[in-house]
Design an enzyme around this catalytic site. Structure first.
Site, PDB file in Angstrom:
ATOM      1  N   LYS A  57      -0.708   7.761  13.165  1.00  0.00           N
ATOM      2  CA  LYS A  57      -2.459   7.867  13.339  1.00  0.00           C
ATOM      3  C   LYS A  57      -3.068   9.469  13.658  1.00  0.00           C
ATOM      4  O   LYS A  57      -4.417   8.897  13.050  1.00  0.00           O
ATOM      5  CB  LYS A  57      -2.623   6.975  14.164  1.00  0.00           C
ATOM      6  CG  LYS A  57      -1.888   5.125  13.914  1.00  0.00           C
ATOM      7  CD  LYS A  57      -3.019   4.778  13.066  1.00  0.00           C
ATOM      8  CE  LYS A  57      -2.766   3.272  13.047  1.00  0.00           C
ATOM      9  NZ  LYS A  57      -3.518   2.660  11.444  1.00  0.00           N
ATOM     10  N   TYR A  82       3.560   5.937  16.493  1.00  0.00           N
ATOM     11  CA  TYR A  82       2.814   5.264  16.073  1.00  0.00           C
ATOM     12  C   TYR A  82       1.883   6.618  15.973  1.00  0.00           C
ATOM     13  O   TYR A  82       0.897   6.015  15.396  1.00  0.00           O
ATOM     14  CB  TYR A  82       2.723   3.854  16.985  1.00  0.00           C
ATOM     15  CG  TYR A  82       1.416   3.623  16.582  1.00  0.00           C
ATOM     16  CD1 TYR A  82       1.817   2.661  15.709  1.00  0.00           C
ATOM     17  CD2 TYR A  82       0.187   3.755  17.479  1.00  0.00           C
ATOM     18  CE1 TYR A  82       0.010   2.000  15.704  1.00  0.00           C
ATOM     19  CE2 TYR A  82      -0.550   2.349  17.425  1.00  0.00           C
ATOM     20  CZ  TYR A  82      -0.836   2.435  16.338  1.00  0.00           C
ATOM     21  OH  TYR A  82      -2.243   1.510  16.036  1.00  0.00           O
ATOM     22  N   SER A  89      -6.343   4.897  15.393  1.00  0.00           N
ATOM     23  CA  SER A  89      -5.775   4.771  16.660  1.00  0.00           C
ATOM     24  C   SER A  89      -6.614   5.512  17.880  1.00  0.00           C
ATOM     25  O   SER A  89      -6.313   6.819  17.844  1.00  0.00           O
ATOM     26  CB  SER A  89      -4.654   4.486  17.308  1.00  0.00           C
ATOM     27  OG  SER A  89      -4.519   3.694  18.128  1.00  0.00           O
ATOM     28  N   VAL A 147       0.477  -1.345  -0.174  1.00  0.00           N
ATOM     29  CA  VAL A 147      -0.041   0.074  -0.162  1.00  0.00           C
ATOM     30  C   VAL A 147       0.988   1.545   0.155  1.00  0.00           C
ATOM     31  O   VAL A 147       0.294   2.181  -0.649  1.00  0.00           O
ATOM     32  CB  VAL A 147      -0.960   0.017   1.112  1.00  0.00           C
ATOM     33  CG1 VAL A 147      -2.160  -0.869   0.882  1.00  0.00           C
ATOM     34  CG2 VAL A 147      -0.275  -0.110   2.695  1.00  0.00           C
ATOM     35  N   ASN A 160      -7.174  -0.617   6.448  1.00  0.00           N
ATOM     36  CA  ASN A 160      -6.795  -1.498   7.628  1.00  0.00           C
ATOM     37  C   ASN A 160      -5.056  -1.682   7.740  1.00  0.00           C
ATOM     38  O   ASN A 160      -4.500  -1.732   8.853  1.00  0.00           O
ATOM     39  CB  ASN A 160      -7.465  -2.664   8.274  1.00  0.00           C
ATOM     40  CG  ASN A 160      -7.059  -3.147   8.943  1.00  0.00           C
ATOM     41  OD1 ASN A 160      -7.123  -3.156  10.557  1.00  0.00           O
ATOM     42  ND2 ASN A 160      -6.304  -4.983   8.746  1.00  0.00           N
TER      43      ASN A 160
END
Length: 257
Positions: free
Chosen positions: A159, A155, A141, A63, A89
């Site tokens: 998100k 991370y 998230s 992706v 996802n």
């Protein structure tokens, strides 16, 4: 049952993506099960959908590479029909502190978590716009809104980008009949989360989360899949630019003031 719905679910060979693929198939959507490396696992998901009377295929694609994504969308449309549901996802989790930060690992994570959403959305927007219909759901998230689990700052940054892109793409694509929403899972039991932790360490994290969650438990992939299915439904056309936290009621968010 849904009719004439074709869903492309990225990162669908395991965990949350797997649960989403099955959930959408159960509602009548034909599903393209995207994978990057786990071909056997992806085939098992597609075979399970077919065994239950549904329609499915698998497609290998990175992706983070637009050409690869565009080829996957063309393949999906040739075998299943125009993509009406896109679920972004696919994602990576790289944990670090300021002291242990590694630029290459962060760039790799961002390439999947952020660039992947951009590439897939670009690849489906024209077809969805021509038909005046589309459902795009991005997996973010609760880390993006301040959950305090240590080591997740970088991370969380990717998100948070995904959350902002959700709102901006909703504005851009809304006039064409395309809704764009996000689901923000809390701590969910998956291969990715459990695979990184073992024995006492896993039980310690699970207890930490349970004690800070109103529902008193960690999440399961099906909890997230049900929320995605709600936002993917044909009836949910007046819900867009939203981020739905599916976290059992976490109570450990960072706050100012």
């Amino acid at each position: 049952m849904w009719t004439n719905q074709v869903a492309l679910v990225t990162g669908a060979s395991r965990g949350i993506g797997r649960a989403i693929a099955f959930s959408l198939a159960q509602r009548g959507a034909a599903v393209c099960v995207n994978f990057a490396e786990r071909a056997g696992a992806a085939e098992q998901v597609a075979s399970g959908i077919k065994a239950a009377g549904g329609h499915a295929m698998t497609a290998r694609a990175d992706v983070g590479d637009f050409a690869s994504v565009r080829a996957m969308v063309e393949q999906t449309e040739a075998h299943l029909g125009p993509v009406t549901i896109l679920v972004n996802n696919a994602g990576l989790l790289y944990q670090a502190t300021l002291e242990t930060f590694d630029q290459k690992q962060f760039d790799h994570m961002r390439r999947i978590n952020v660039d992947g959403i951009i590439h897939t959305t670009r690849a489906v927007k024209a077809s969805m716009g021509t038909r005046g219909y589309g459902r795009i759901i991005n997996l973010t998230s609760i880390a993006a809104i301040g959950a305090t689990l240590p080591g997740n700052a970088f991370y969380a940054a990717t998100k948070a980008e995904a959350a902002i892109l959700t709102r901006r793409f909703a504005m851009e694509l809304g006039p064409d009949g395309i809704t764009v929403n996000a689901v923000a899972p809390g701590f969910v039991r998956t291969d990715m989360t459990q695979g990184r932790l073992h024995g006492a360490e896993w039980h310690s994290i699970e207890r930490h989360v349970r004690e800070r969650t109103i529902a008193g438990r960690i999440g399961e992939p099906e909890d997230v899949a049900n929320a995605v299915a709600f936002l993917a439904a044909p009836e949910t056309g007046w819900v867009t630019a939203q981020m739905l936290a599916v976290d059992g009621g976490r109570m450990d968010y960072l706050a100012c003031g």
